[in-house]
Design a protein around this motif. Structure first.
Motif, PDB file in Angstrom:
ATOM      1  N   ASP A 443     -20.099 -35.181  38.317  1.00 48.16           N
ATOM      2  CA  ASP A 443     -19.294 -34.492  37.430  1.00 48.16           C
ATOM      3  C   ASP A 443     -18.654 -33.061  37.418  1.00 48.16           C
ATOM      4  O   ASP A 443     -17.631 -33.086  37.503  1.00 48.16           O
ATOM      5  CB  ASP A 443     -20.072 -34.346  35.769  1.00 48.16           C
ATOM      6  CG  ASP A 443     -20.546 -35.644  35.468  1.00 48.16           C
ATOM      7  OD1 ASP A 443     -20.023 -36.774  35.790  1.00 48.16           O
ATOM      8  OD2 ASP A 443     -21.488 -35.601  34.446  1.00 48.16           O
ATOM      9  N   LEU A 444     -19.518 -32.450  38.391  1.00 45.14           N
ATOM     10  CA  LEU A 444     -18.937 -31.133  38.719  1.00 45.14           C
ATOM     11  C   LEU A 444     -17.837 -31.300  39.822  1.00 45.14           C
ATOM     12  O   LEU A 444     -16.920 -30.442  39.818  1.00 45.14           O
ATOM     13  CB  LEU A 444     -20.006 -30.273  39.245  1.00 45.14           C
ATOM     14  CG  LEU A 444     -19.858 -28.830  39.691  1.00 45.14           C
ATOM     15  CD1 LEU A 444     -19.149 -27.989  38.598  1.00 45.14           C
ATOM     16  CD2 LEU A 444     -20.879 -28.096  40.124  1.00 45.14           C
ATOM     17  N   ALA A 445     -18.230 -32.132  40.622  1.00 38.54           N
ATOM     18  CA  ALA A 445     -17.309 -32.325  41.807  1.00 38.54           C
ATOM     19  C   ALA A 445     -15.885 -32.808  41.162  1.00 38.54           C
ATOM     20  O   ALA A 445     -14.776 -32.428  41.732  1.00 38.54           O
ATOM     21  CB  ALA A 445     -17.600 -33.428  42.693  1.00 38.54           C
ATOM     22  N   LYS A 446     -15.870 -33.679  40.153  1.00 37.08           N
ATOM     23  CA  LYS A 446     -14.700 -34.166  39.378  1.00 37.08           C
ATOM     24  C   LYS A 446     -14.038 -32.953  38.666  1.00 37.08           C
ATOM     25  O   LYS A 446     -12.816 -32.776  38.799  1.00 37.08           O
ATOM     26  CB  LYS A 446     -14.682 -35.249  38.447  1.00 37.08           C
ATOM     27  CG  LYS A 446     -15.145 -36.318  38.937  1.00 37.08           C
ATOM     28  CD  LYS A 446     -15.528 -37.571  37.864  1.00 37.08           C
ATOM     29  CE  LYS A 446     -15.974 -38.808  38.657  1.00 37.08           C
ATOM     30  NZ  LYS A 446     -16.162 -39.842  37.633  1.00 37.08           N
ATOM     31  N   GLN A 447     -14.868 -32.032  38.037  1.00 33.40           N
ATOM     32  CA  GLN A 447     -14.011 -30.902  37.518  1.00 33.40           C
ATOM     33  C   GLN A 447     -13.641 -29.973  38.313  1.00 33.40           C
ATOM     34  O   GLN A 447     -12.570 -29.541  37.969  1.00 33.40           O
ATOM     35  CB  GLN A 447     -15.252 -30.197  36.559  1.00 33.40           C
ATOM     36  CG  GLN A 447     -15.864 -31.146  35.432  1.00 33.40           C
ATOM     37  CD  GLN A 447     -17.251 -30.782  35.247  1.00 33.40           C
ATOM     38  OE1 GLN A 447     -17.947 -29.772  35.373  1.00 33.40           O
ATOM     39  NE2 GLN A 447     -18.098 -31.208  34.279  1.00 33.40           N
ATOM     40  N   LEU A 448     -14.132 -29.660  39.568  1.00 32.52           N
ATOM     41  CA  LEU A 448     -13.569 -28.642  40.527  1.00 32.52           C
ATOM     42  C   LEU A 448     -12.586 -29.512  41.358  1.00 32.52           C
ATOM     43  O   LEU A 448     -12.112 -28.525  42.483  1.00 32.52           O
ATOM     44  CB  LEU A 448     -14.799 -27.877  40.984  1.00 32.52           C
ATOM     45  CG  LEU A 448     -15.523 -27.191  40.455  1.00 32.52           C
ATOM     46  CD1 LEU A 448     -16.752 -26.650  41.212  1.00 32.52           C
ATOM     47  CD2 LEU A 448     -15.119 -26.299  39.411  1.00 32.52           C
ATOM     48  N   LYS A 449     -12.535 -30.554  41.424  1.00 33.93           N
ATOM     49  CA  LYS A 449     -11.642 -31.279  42.283  1.00 33.93           C
ATOM     50  C   LYS A 449     -12.254 -31.143  43.945  1.00 33.93           C
ATOM     51  O   LYS A 449     -11.690 -30.895  44.802  1.00 33.93           O
ATOM     52  CB  LYS A 449     -10.294 -30.996  42.234  1.00 33.93           C
ATOM     53  CG  LYS A 449      -9.565 -31.360  40.833  1.00 33.93           C
ATOM     54  CD  LYS A 449      -8.128 -31.137  40.866  1.00 33.93           C
ATOM     55  CE  LYS A 449      -7.557 -31.468  39.590  1.00 33.93           C
ATOM     56  NZ  LYS A 449      -7.951 -30.668  38.579  1.00 33.93           N
ATOM     57  N   SER A 450     -13.782 -31.082  43.902  1.00 35.52           N
ATOM     58  CA  SER A 450     -14.342 -30.589  45.107  1.00 35.52           C
ATOM     59  C   SER A 450     -14.655 -32.218  45.816  1.00 35.52           C
ATOM     60  O   SER A 450     -14.571 -33.328  45.184  1.00 35.52           O
ATOM     61  CB  SER A 450     -15.711 -30.133  44.950  1.00 35.52           C
ATOM     62  OG  SER A 450     -15.484 -29.097  44.212  1.00 35.52           O
ATOM     63  N   ALA A 451     -14.817 -32.018  47.175  1.00 33.85           N
ATOM     64  CA  ALA A 451     -15.338 -33.128  47.825  1.00 33.85           C
ATOM     65  C   ALA A 451     -16.855 -33.108  47.605  1.00 33.85           C
ATOM     66  O   ALA A 451     -17.397 -32.337  47.140  1.00 33.85           O
ATOM     67  CB  ALA A 451     -15.337 -32.667  49.539  1.00 33.85           C
TER      68      ALA A 451
END
Length: 488
Positions: A443-451
Motif C-alpha cells: 500500500d505504501l509503495a502505491k501511495q508514494l509511487k515507489s518501486a
C-alpha cells in the motif's frame, strides 16, 4: 471533504443572493524563520572508533521557534571515499535510537559500499536516547512491577476499570516526569520529528535528503516525503507502515501478523510444547495465576507473550525461542524472560532505555483518539480473533487505553500521503513480516509511487542483513537512483 465543499458552495450562493461583497481570505501566515537552526554548525567530537557524535539544536515548538529549544542526538561514520553526501538512518520504534543503528552499520560487512560513499548519520528522534530532554514515565521498578502484573488478563468490569485507572496514571506520570511536561509531549510526534529531519538535512550541508528508515522509520520517511518532496534525493523504507491505517486497524493487523509468524514457527518447530497455537496456549496460560521462576525474578503471562513476540521477529532467533519455550515446559522462565527484556530494552542491571515510554508518547499523538469503551472492547475482540495465541492477555491493547486518556491531544491523523514531485523511492516489504505485514508495504509503495521490493521470508526488516539480492538492490538504488519492482 465533501461536507467542506458543500459549505463553501453554500457560502458563495448566500453571498450572491444578498449581494454582499465576497470575503477577502486571510493571507497564510509566513513560515517560521528557521535559519538560525538550519545554518548551525554541528560540533562533532570522537565517540568511538571512526565515529563522531554531536547534538542538533531544534525548537521545542516550531510554532514558536524563538522560544525553548531541545536537542537531537547524532552519530556519524564518515565516508571512506567518493563521498556522495549523508545517508540518514532511523531504526523505528517509535523509541528506537538511530545513533545505535549507525554505529552498528559501521561494522556491518553488507553496508561496506554505502560506508564508502556516504557519511552514515544516525539520529535519535526528540525525546529518545541521547536527545534532550528524554521522555520519562515509569521508573525501572515501576516498569518491572507493571510487567509482572497480569491486570490486562482481567477483562471483568472491575478489571477493565483498574486497567483504565492505571493507564490514566501512566500518562500523568509521563507529563510529570518529562522535562517541559505537557508542552514537550505535545511536540514529540512524527510531525515534529520530520521538521527536525529537514533541519538536520540543512545543517549537514545536504541540498537533498538520502534516507534509510526501518519499521516506524518508514512512517517518518513517508511523512517527510509528503512535507518536503522536493528535498528528497533517495529513500529506502524497509518494513513499511501504511500511514493511512488507524491505530485500531494497525494493532489488529499486527496481531494477525504475529499469529502468521507463530504459525510459520510452529510448522518449523514441530515441537510438542509449541507445535500449534493450542499447544502454545496450554504452555503459557498457567502463568496467569502462577508465574514461573526466572533467576531472581519471575516470568509472567504477559512477559511470556512479549518474549514470544520478540523471538518471532527474525527466523534466526527461532532456535533460541524453541529452547526458551522448552525451558518453560520444564518450569524455568529465564530465557523467555530475557527475550522480553530485549523487547523492552532492559539491561542486565535493570535499567530501561526509555524506548517503551517514547513509543506510547509518539503513538498517542500520531493517531486519532479512540475513547469509546465499546469500540475499544470490539478492537480487543478483533485482535484475539486474528491472533488466538494471545488469548488471556493482549500486551499491545493497553495502547488503546493509554491513548484514550493521554494528557495532550493528537497532532497528526492517519491519512493517505499526498506527494508531488517526489523522486523514485524504494519500499521493501517481507511476505511474512510479523510486525508490519506485507500488504502495508504494498500500500505504501502505491501511495508514494515507489518501486516495491518484496522479500519472501519471515522477518521484520531485511535490508543490510546479509541477503545478497535485497542488499544489492537497495545499495544500487541509494548510490545511483536505479530501482524497479522485484522479488528476492
Amino acid at each position: 471533504m465533501l461536507r467542506a465543499v458543500g459549505l463553501a458552495a453554500l457560502a458563495v450562493l448566500l453571498a450572491a443572493c444578498t449581494s454582499a461583497p465576497a470575503p477577502v481570505p486571510s493571507p497564510a501566515p509566513p513560515p517560521p524563520d528557521l535559519r538560525k537552526f538550519t545554518t548551525q554548525t554541528l560540533a562533532w567530537s570522537p565517540c568511538g572508533e571512526a565515529l563522531d557524535c554531536a547534538h542538533l539544536t531544534v525548537p521545542l515548538d516550531y510554532a514558536a521557534p524563538d522560544g525553548k529549544t531541545v536537542t537531537v542526538g547524532l552519530l556519524r561514520h564518515k565516508a571512506a571515499k567518493q563521498r556522495i553526501g549523508s545517508l540518514v538512518v532511523n531504526p523505528g520504534g517509535p523509541g528506537g535510537r538511530g545513533t545505535a543503528t549507525a554505529a552498528s552499520l559501521a561494522k556491518t560487512p553488507a553496508a561496506a559500499p554505502l560506508l564508502d560513499r556516504f557519511d552514515v548519520v544516525g539520529f535519535d528522534p526528540r525525546g529518545v536516547g541521547t536527545s534532550e530532554p528524554r521522555i520519562t514515565c515509569r521508573t525501572a521498578a515501576e516498569q518491572d512491577a507493571d510487567r509482572a502484573s497480569d491486570v490486562e488478563s482481567d477483562m471483568s468490569p472491575a478489571g477493565v476499570q483498574k486497567q483504565l485507572a492505571e493507564t490514566t496514571a501512566y500518562g500523568a506520570k509521563c507529563a510529570e516526569a518529562t522535562k517541559y511536561g505537557k508542552e514537550f509531549l505535545a511536540n514529540v510526534g512524527t510531525r515534529d520529528v520530520v521538521r527536525d529531519l529537514d533541519v538536520l538535512r540543512a545543517a549537514l550541508g545536504d541540498e537533498k535528503l538520502t534516507y534509510l528508515g526501518y519499521s516506524y522509520g518508514t512512517q517518518i520517511g513517508a511523512a517527510y516525503a509528503e512535507a518536503y518532496p522536493r528535498n528528497v534525493r533517495a529513500m529506502v523504507l524497509d518494513g513499511a507502515i501504511d500511514p493511512a491505517q488507524g491505530l485500531v486497524e494497525s494493532l489488529v493487523k499486527q496481531a494477525a501478523g504475529f499469529q502468521d509468524a507463530l504459525n510459520e514457527f510452529t510448522e518449523w518447530c514441530a515441537c510438542p510444547l509449541a507445535g500449534s497455537t493450542e499447544a502454545f496456549q496450554r504452555l503459557v496460560r498457567p502463568l496467569i495465576t502462577k508465574p514461573l521462576p526466572a533467576g531472581n525474578r519471575k516470568l509472567s503471562f504477559e512477559d511470556a507473550i512479549t518474549g514470544t513476540f520478540a523471538g518471532l521477529y527474525a527466523r534466526g532467533d527461532w532456535p533460541a525461542l524453541k529452547a526458551a519455550l522448552a525451558q518453560v515446559g520444564q518450569g524455568n522462565g529465564r530465557t523467555l524472560l530475557a527475550f522480553a527484556d530485549d523487547y523492552y530494552q532492559r539491561d542486565r542491571d535493570g535499567r530501561y532505555s526509555g524506548a517503551i515510554d517514547a513509543y506510547f508518547a509518539v503513538r498517542c499523538v500520531d493517531h486519532n483518539r479512540l475513547t469509546d469503551r465499546a469500540e475499544i472492547t470490539r478492537a480487543h475482540e478483533s485482535m484475539l480473533a486474528g491472533a488466538p495465541f494471545l488469548a488471556g492477555g493482549t500486551p499491545d491493547t493497553s495502547e488503546l487505553d493509554i491513548c484514550s486518556t493521554w494528557p495532550v491531544p493528537p497532532t497528526s491523523a492517519e491519512h493517505v500521503p499526498r506527494v508531488e514531485a517526489l523522486p523514485k523511492t524504494l519500499v521493501i516489504s517481507t511476505t511474512h513480516d510479523p510486525a508490519t505485514p506485507h500488504q502495508q508495504g504494498v500500500d505504501l509503495a502505491k501511495q508514494l509511487k515507489s518501486a516495491l521490493l518484496t522479500y519472501e521470508g519471515v522477518q521484520h526488516t531485511v535490508f543490510l542483513d546479509g541477503n545478497a539480492c535485497v542488499d544489492r538492490a537497495g545499495i544500487t538504488y541509494l548510490i545511483d537512483g536505479t530501482a524497479a519492482d522485484t522479488r528476492c
